[in-house]
Write a protein that holds these residues in place. Structure first.
Motif, PDB file in Angstrom:
ATOM      1  N   GLY A  89      14.578  11.771   4.642  1.00 16.59           N
ATOM      2  CA  GLY A  89      13.582  11.763   3.106  1.00 16.59           C
ATOM      3  C   GLY A  89      13.122  10.399   2.901  1.00 16.59           C
ATOM      4  O   GLY A  89      12.532  10.213   1.852  1.00 16.59           O
ATOM      5  N   LEU A  90      13.800   8.954   3.522  1.00 14.91           N
ATOM      6  CA  LEU A  90      13.348   8.042   3.194  1.00 14.91           C
ATOM      7  C   LEU A  90      12.724   7.290   4.221  1.00 14.91           C
ATOM      8  O   LEU A  90      12.780   7.441   5.516  1.00 14.91           O
ATOM      9  CB  LEU A  90      14.641   7.137   3.197  1.00 14.91           C
ATOM     10  N   ALA A  91      11.542   6.493   3.927  1.00  9.45           N
ATOM     11  CA  ALA A  91      10.909   5.770   5.014  1.00  9.45           C
ATOM     12  C   ALA A  91      11.175   4.586   5.432  1.00  9.45           C
ATOM     13  O   ALA A  91      12.149   3.903   4.450  1.00  9.45           O
ATOM     14  CB  ALA A  91       9.355   5.620   4.311  1.00  9.45           C
ATOM     15  N   LEU A 112       4.474  12.451   8.871  1.00  7.97           N
ATOM     16  CA  LEU A 112       5.828  12.368   9.234  1.00  7.97           C
ATOM     17  C   LEU A 112       6.786  13.517   9.048  1.00  7.97           C
ATOM     18  O   LEU A 112       7.906  13.413   9.268  1.00  7.97           O
ATOM     19  CB  LEU A 112       6.233  10.882   8.206  1.00  7.97           C
ATOM     20  N   GLU A 113       6.271  14.457   8.189  1.00  6.43           N
ATOM     21  CA  GLU A 113       7.109  15.445   7.867  1.00  6.43           C
ATOM     22  C   GLU A 113       7.607  16.294   9.043  1.00  6.43           C
ATOM     23  O   GLU A 113       6.955  16.816   9.875  1.00  6.43           O
ATOM     24  CB  GLU A 113       6.305  16.801   7.107  1.00  6.43           C
ATOM     25  N   PRO A 114       9.254  16.413   9.059  1.00  8.26           N
ATOM     26  CA  PRO A 114       9.803  17.092  10.355  1.00  8.26           C
ATOM     27  C   PRO A 114       9.154  18.393  10.458  1.00  8.26           C
ATOM     28  O   PRO A 114       9.560  18.947  11.718  1.00  8.26           O
ATOM     29  CB  PRO A 114      11.096  16.896  10.008  1.00  8.26           C
ATOM     30  N   ASP A 115       9.271  19.225   9.577  1.00  9.22           N
ATOM     31  CA  ASP A 115       8.765  20.524   9.580  1.00  9.22           C
ATOM     32  C   ASP A 115       7.190  20.877   9.733  1.00  9.22           C
ATOM     33  O   ASP A 115       6.776  22.009   9.649  1.00  9.22           O
ATOM     34  CB  ASP A 115       9.329  21.329   8.424  1.00  9.22           C
ATOM     35  N   ALA A 116       6.588  19.972  10.147  1.00  8.53           N
ATOM     36  CA  ALA A 116       5.176  20.118  10.149  1.00  8.53           C
ATOM     37  C   ALA A 116       4.891  21.085  11.126  1.00  8.53           C
ATOM     38  O   ALA A 116       5.305  20.852  12.369  1.00  8.53           O
ATOM     39  CB  ALA A 116       4.248  18.851  10.025  1.00  8.53           C
ATOM     40  N   ASP A 157       0.936  -1.116   0.162  1.00  8.07           N
ATOM     41  CA  ASP A 157      -0.101  -0.080  -0.117  1.00  8.07           C
ATOM     42  C   ASP A 157       0.881   1.301  -0.044  1.00  8.07           C
ATOM     43  O   ASP A 157       0.175   2.399  -0.218  1.00  8.07           O
ATOM     44  CB  ASP A 157      -1.114   0.155   1.176  1.00  8.07           C
ATOM     45  N   PHE A 158       2.263   1.223   0.010  1.00  9.13           N
ATOM     46  CA  PHE A 158       3.153   2.274   0.028  1.00  9.13           C
ATOM     47  C   PHE A 158       3.834   1.964  -1.137  1.00  9.13           C
ATOM     48  O   PHE A 158       5.188   2.525  -1.619  1.00  9.13           O
ATOM     49  CB  PHE A 158       3.966   1.882   1.155  1.00  9.13           C
ATOM     50  N   ALA A 159       3.240   1.738  -2.578  1.00  7.81           N
ATOM     51  CA  ALA A 159       3.848   1.381  -3.719  1.00  7.81           C
ATOM     52  C   ALA A 159       4.750   2.484  -4.336  1.00  7.81           C
ATOM     53  O   ALA A 159       5.688   2.218  -4.755  1.00  7.81           O
ATOM     54  CB  ALA A 159       2.835   1.094  -4.649  1.00  7.81           C
ATOM     55  N   LYS A 160       4.354   3.917  -4.169  1.00  7.68           N
ATOM     56  CA  LYS A 160       5.227   5.057  -4.528  1.00  7.68           C
ATOM     57  C   LYS A 160       6.297   5.321  -3.624  1.00  7.68           C
ATOM     58  O   LYS A 160       6.965   6.663  -3.834  1.00  7.68           O
ATOM     59  CB  LYS A 160       4.408   6.114  -5.108  1.00  7.68           C
ATOM     60  N   TRP A 161       6.366   4.896  -2.423  1.00  4.85           N
ATOM     61  CA  TRP A 161       7.565   5.393  -1.568  1.00  4.85           C
ATOM     62  C   TRP A 161       8.850   4.678  -1.791  1.00  4.85           C
ATOM     63  O   TRP A 161       8.758   3.537  -1.902  1.00  4.85           O
ATOM     64  CB  TRP A 161       7.012   5.087   0.034  1.00  4.85           C
ATOM     65  N   GLU A 162       9.785   5.363  -1.343  1.00  5.61           N
ATOM     66  CA  GLU A 162      11.124   4.798  -1.296  1.00  5.61           C
ATOM     67  C   GLU A 162      11.488   4.336   0.306  1.00  5.61           C
ATOM     68  O   GLU A 162      11.263   5.289   1.004  1.00  5.61           O
ATOM     69  CB  GLU A 162      12.206   5.823  -1.647  1.00  5.61           C
ATOM     70  N   PHE A 163      11.723   3.273   0.424  1.00  3.19           N
ATOM     71  CA  PHE A 163      12.217   2.624   1.726  1.00  3.19           C
ATOM     72  C   PHE A 163      13.770   2.269   1.964  1.00  3.19           C
ATOM     73  O   PHE A 163      14.263   1.701   0.753  1.00  3.19           O
ATOM     74  CB  PHE A 163      11.352   1.443   1.829  1.00  3.19           C
TER      75      PHE A 163
END
Length: 214
Positions: free
Chosen positions: A47-49, A160-164, A14-20
């Protein structure tokens, strides 16, 4: 509330477009995850999950804290630091809560229609996580008055964005739409320590009481 979780063997799909940078899901699926047991957690670093297994519930002097109230999560010392810098997603496909029947507690399985992946807004600390909660929607309120904050897919990265900003994060902490969820009673074996079976998510007719499936 929400003290039992479930995930099946398609979390990463379900995270097909994410880079891990790392994916570790062991065991690959569980029908019942209890407090202190591991569940899949998604974090972001440089920047990587990555998906790793963390234990359900922060360890505190008052015992395991499985949930942090979304209304006060940024204020309480137990959760404030994690809310600021250690946010994560808990990737599951369902959770359980129990309705007090007096003589016993009747477990219900709660999930998205279609049984798709749910990502809870959550916090991590060391090897443990806690789920951020909101008031229950109409579906969950039939069983319990609180529920996990279920993020929409387009909010997963934003959480997950650190600057949120605090205001952006707090805006995500709301009940899931009623029409997206369903719940039904399941075997009372779910409440027994060590129980792990596909039967955990099979609907049952409770022993007593008036029930309406929704």
């Amino acid at each position: 509330m929400c003290n039992l979780l479930r995930y099946k063997d398609r979390v990463q799909k379900d995270f097909a477009k994410w880079e891990f940078s790392e994916v570790r899901i062991d065991p690959p699926k569980r029908f019942v995850v209890r407090p202190s047991q591991p569940a899949p957690v998604v974090t972001m670093e440089n920047g990587l999950a990555k998906i790793t297994m963390k234990e359900f519930g922060f360890v505190t002097p008052r015992g395991r804290q499985m949930m942090a109230r979304g209304e006060t999560v940024e204020k309480l010392p137990t959760f404030r630091s994690s809310f600021q810098s250690r946010r994560c997603l808990v990737a599951v496909h369902g959770f359980y809560d129990s309705l007090d029947m007096g003589a016993f507690r009747q477990p219900w399985h709660i999930h998205l229609r279609g049984d798709g992946l749910m990502c809870f807004a959550a916090l991590w600390e060391g090897d443990a996580f806690t789920i951020v909660s909101t008031p229950a929607n109409r579906v969950v309120a039939r069983v319990i008055d609180r529920m996990p904050a279920i993020l929409k897919p387009d909010e997963w990265r934003a959480w997950l964005e650190p600057d949120a900003t605090e205001s952006d994060l707090k805006a995500m902490l709301r009940p899931c739409d009623d029409g997206e969820m369903e719940a039904y009673p399941v075997t009372r074996q779910v409440n027994r320590p060590g129980y792990e079976s596909p039967d955990a998510i099979e609907p049952v007719i409770p022993d007593q009481g008036e029930f309406e499936l929704f």
